[in-house]
Design an enzyme around this catalytic site. Structure first.
Site, PDB file in Angstrom:
ATOM      1  N   GLU A 264     -45.140 -15.091  72.916  1.00  0.00           N
ATOM      2  CA  GLU A 264     -45.940 -16.311  73.634  1.00  0.00           C
ATOM      3  C   GLU A 264     -45.305 -17.165  74.239  1.00  0.00           C
ATOM      4  OE1 GLU A 264     -50.193 -16.256  71.131  1.00  0.00           O
ATOM      5  OE2 GLU A 264     -48.599 -17.619  70.257  1.00  0.00           O
TER       6      GLU A 264
ATOM      7  N   ASP B 176     -54.193 -10.769  65.130  1.00  0.00           N
ATOM      8  CA  ASP B 176     -54.018 -12.230  64.801  1.00  0.00           C
ATOM      9  C   ASP B 176     -54.936 -12.957  64.138  1.00  0.00           C
ATOM     10  OD1 ASP B 176     -53.266 -14.748  65.542  1.00  0.00           O
ATOM     11  OD2 ASP B 176     -53.781 -14.756  67.510  1.00  0.00           O
TER      12      ASP B 176
ATOM     13  N   GLU C 288     -58.617 -20.956  62.149  1.00  0.00           N
ATOM     14  CA  GLU C 288     -58.885 -20.786  63.726  1.00  0.00           C
ATOM     15  C   GLU C 288     -59.788 -19.744  64.153  1.00  0.00           C
ATOM     16  OE1 GLU C 288     -55.009 -19.317  65.125  1.00  0.00           O
ATOM     17  OE2 GLU C 288     -55.718 -18.906  67.123  1.00  0.00           O
TER      18      GLU C 288
HETATM   19  O1  GCW Z   1     -53.071 -17.179  66.476  1.00  0.00           O
HETATM   20  C1  GCW Z   1     -52.131 -17.632  67.367  1.00  0.00           C
HETATM   21  C2  GCW Z   1     -52.488 -18.970  67.773  1.00  0.00           C
HETATM   22  C3  GCW Z   1     -51.362 -19.755  68.255  1.00  0.00           C
HETATM   23  C4  GCW Z   1     -50.479 -19.611  67.329  1.00  0.00           C
HETATM   24  C5  GCW Z   1     -49.739 -17.987  67.082  1.00  0.00           C
HETATM   25  C6  GCW Z   1     -48.830 -17.617  66.479  1.00  0.00           C
HETATM   26  C7  GCW Z   1     -48.712 -21.339  66.877  1.00  0.00           C
HETATM   27  O2  GCW Z   1     -53.696 -19.057  68.791  1.00  0.00           O
HETATM   28  O3  GCW Z   1     -51.908 -21.032  68.317  1.00  0.00           O
HETATM   29  O4  GCW Z   1     -49.217 -20.375  67.642  1.00  0.00           O
HETATM   30  O5  GCW Z   1     -50.894 -17.484  66.936  1.00  0.00           O
HETATM   31  O6  GCW Z   1     -49.206 -17.456  65.137  1.00  0.00           O
HETATM   32  O7  GCW Z   1     -47.645 -18.036  66.777  1.00  0.00           O
END
Ligand code: GCW
Length: 703
Positions: free
Chosen positions: A314, A387, A415
């Site tokens: 990311e 995720d 989340e």
């Molecule tokens: O789930 C995603 C989140 C990001 C997060 C990423 C990760 C900290 O939307 O906000 O970043 O995973 O775990 O690195």
């Protein structure tokens, strides 16, 4: 529907008018450490009969903490003012806590056998008969073990365990029981739903908020012994001397509770902070920069734990920017930390949008690196391959790298599980992940056994949970979200505990000991995660959200692949072949639509709309059934909770009542939005027995 909302409103309205009954108003700050006087008079009498003095020497910070905690807890629960009397003689009616080094009593024959071989941080608690009376012992080989034993003794009282015959040995299965904070230097929290960061960077190092101590107490009471203070999307600023001095102050507070501090490291720091021209892990200048930085850190924080790293994911920098591997990057830091006993927690969460099947990506990048990581590197793997969804299969990396130390990352912050607005007991998710059989070494190769080292012999062990805490008075906003923090800690300590056992402990110490009320609350909590799965992403569906708490399946074609034939992502041998990343025979089980577990069906298969399910229903009808039953559970929770009026303190009661109204509405929204949208492809109606949608075109007015 309208009628229902009105009834709930009236229940809520009259609840406001009711006099606050016997219960105290409770703002939730004290978490599960309330220690209010035991209400059951008989039990109270037994406890008072057995516990009259405290014998624990407080001659070093952790034992001093244990002494303080024991006194605070017992004084509160028994409503007494216990005397502290340090002695190496066992006196009737005393609680004697310590190690062989702190109290010679524990060197005696009587205890030597029990303590022999008891690992670090473990404890034994025992009721010992002596003459006409008894005394109670909390013994361990190290100070932190005493502290954990003390908290466990208090928990036994909070749960009204029979005191006369205690004989408990507690031992953590995992060494690094870590809470990861995604907190930024500016006080915001990524994916935080309970207010601003607990760390007041602008006030530190001069002002030390008393809340830091309360935070440490809460963690220590459930066995957490490590915290990563800052976001994995890390600012290099955190490694600057100015910040390290602030970190050192927090580390000082936490140390007395047996907690070590770690930091998320931005691996481009040599460039951004050190002004070098590169951050290439194989560059000698870069290596020296980290060595110097690490030496500085240990001068300030002698027990610093190490670094957590998110690299090449990311948009974060990483070794691949220089044509190096994840192992090159992790090992460079690991070598620099090794002389100080520090570790690197290197994340396996790698994500780039363009991959054909994201669920395959971590395995593709990491499995081939097995055996290439230093011994003090722990590969930190999210429980699922994608995720933190309400349900995912397990990440196929678990068990697939027998020569690499693996740890698991779970998400406590909600989340994708309703932010801090939905009552969702995540221990069910955590347990499902820990108990899943990877088949790495035949049946019974659970993830719990992979990460606790018992399956593949890894010597360093760890687990991490992404924290749900914030500066809100009650720490987690939703009163029931506290249970998720609690459950993570307890499972990090012992993943063989059951979710139900943990829920009972939490309810007893946080809400009530009333048996009927406990039963009702359990009936709400235990199915709540399955309900969430059902009203958001049932039957193996995943990522149907826009913002992460809002349904928007129309934006997520990549994940659900709806068409006129069916629904779901074909990950079988005829599709992306992600199934091939799993061990046999599981691989074959998943590959076959007839044997794949139905709760993961649309994860692995493009399921025809008329596929016959075990219930006898066609897939579309089953989908409707699941969405509607998810909403039903929320309504059952509302009904059940309303019966507890007067039995739970009013502030908590009202807050949960309000949040359940919101949860019901959002659950309905998810249901309506997803079914409305998928019906375009299935071209089938919602079966007649179900109520009409509240949001017929999938949108809320404000949307
Ligand atoms: O789930 C995603 C989140 C990001 C997060 C990423 C990760 C900290 O939307 O906000 O970043 O995973 O775990 O690195």
């Amino acid at each position: 529907m309208k009628f229902r909302a009105r009834v709930l409103f009236l229940v809520f309205f009259f609840a406001q008018l009711m006099p606050a009954l016997a219960q105290k108003e409770d703002n939730g700050y004290r978490l599960w450490l309330k220690y209010d006087k035991i209400e059951d008079e008989n039990y109270l009498e037994v406890c008072r009969g057995q516990i009259k003095t405290i014998n624990i020497s407080g001659d070093n910070p952790i034992l001093l903490t244990a002494q303080k905690e024991l006194k605070t807890g017992l004084d509160g629960l028994l409503k007494v003012d216990l005397r502290i009397k340090v002695s190496s003689i066992a006196i009737e009616g005393s609680v004697i806590a310590g190690t062989p080094a702190s109290n010679t009593l524990f060197k005696s024959k009587m205890f030597a056998a029990g303590l022999k071989g008891l690992p670090k941080d473990s404890y034994l608690i025992k009721t010992v008969k002596s003459g006409s009376g008894t005394y109670t012992v909390v013994a361990a080989n190290n100070d932190a073990g005493v502290l954990y034993g003390v908290f466990n003794l208090l928990r036994l009282l909070q749960t009204h365990a029979p005191l006369q015959h205690i004989n408990v040995v507690g031992s953590p299965k995992i060494q690094w029981r870590t809470l990861d904070h995604w907190d930024n230097p500016d006080g915001t929290i990524e994916r935080g739903y309970a207010g601003k960061s607990l760390w007041k960077w602008d006030e530190l190092p001069d002002a030390i908020d008393t809340r830091y101590t309360d935070y440490a107490r809460a963690n220590a009471s459930i066995g957490i012994n490590a915290v990563v203070l800052n976001n994995v999307n890390a600012s290099s600023q955190m490694l600057d001397k100015v910040y390290l001095e602030k970190v050192a102050v927090l580390a000082n507070v936490f140390r007395a509770y047996g907690i070590r501090v770690l930091l998320s490291a931005n691996v481009a720091a040599p460039k951004s902070l050190g002004k070098l021209s590169t951050a290439d892990p194989l560059d000698a200048g870069v290596q020296q920069w980290w060595k110097n930085k690490i030496a500085d850190i240990y001068r300030l924080i002698p027990d610093f734990g190490g670094f957590l790293v998110k690299a090449n994911s990311e948009g974060q920098p990483g070794p691949k920017d220089y044509g190096r591997t994840h192992a090159d990057g992790a090992n460079m830091l690991a070598d620099a930390l090794a002389p100080y006993n520090g570790v690197v927690m290197w994340r396996a969460f790698v994500y780039s949008v363009d991959s054909t099947d994201r669920a395959r990506q971590a395995y593709n990048e990491f499995a081939g690196l097995d055996g290439k990581f230093r011994k003090n590197v722990l590969l930190q793997i999210k429980n699922g391959p994608l995720d933190f969804q309400p349900r995912e299969p397990f990440s196929p990396l678990f068990g697939a790298m027998p020569n690499t130390t693996q740890m698991m990352e779970l998400q406590i912050t909600q989340e994708y599980t309703g932010y801090a607005n939905h009552l969702v007991y995540l221990a069910m998710l955590f347990k499902e992940a820990l108990d899943t059989d990877t088949h790495a070494k035949g049946g019974g190769s659970t993830i719990g056994k992979v990460i606790d080292g018992s399956l593949q012999g890894q010597r360093i062990t760890g687990i991490a949970g992404v924290a749900n805490t914030g500066a809100d008075t009650n720490w987690t906003r939703h009163p029931f979200a506290q249970a998720n923090w609690y459950a993570f800690g307890r499972l990090a300590w012992d993943h063989d505990l059951t979710a139900k056992q943990i829920a009972i402990e939490w309810i007893n110490s946080t809400l009530t000991n009333d048996t009927a009320a406990v039963r009702i609350i359990l009936s709400m909590m235990m199915p709540s995660r399955e309900a969430l799965v059902n009203y958001e992403t049932p039957l193996g569906l995943t990522v149907l959200c826009g913002l992460h708490d809002v349904p928007a399946p129309w934006t997520r074609m990549y994940y659900h692949r709806a068409d006129s034939v069916g629904l779901g992502f074909n990950r079988t041998t005829t599709g992306s072949n992600a199934v091939a990343q799993y061990f046999k025979p599981l691989q074959d089980t998943l590959n076959n639509i007839e044997t794949c577990p139905e709760n993961l069906l649309a994860w692995f298969h493009h399921v025809p709309w008329d596929h016959r399910m075990q219930s006898g229903r066609e897939f579309w009808d089953e989908l409707c059934f699941k969405y509607y039953s998810g909403v039903d559970h929320v309504r059952t929770m509302q009904d059940n909770w309303s019966t507890l009026s007067g039995k739970i303190d009013k502030t908590t009661f009202d807050k949960v009542t309000q949040l359940l109204i919101k949860q019901e509405d959002e659950a309905v929204w998810w249901r309506d939005a997803c079914l409305w949208y998928f019906a375009k492809y299935s071209r089938k109606p919602i079966p007649q027995q179900y109520e009409a949608p509240r949001y017929p075109n999938g949108r809320k007015k404000a949307d």
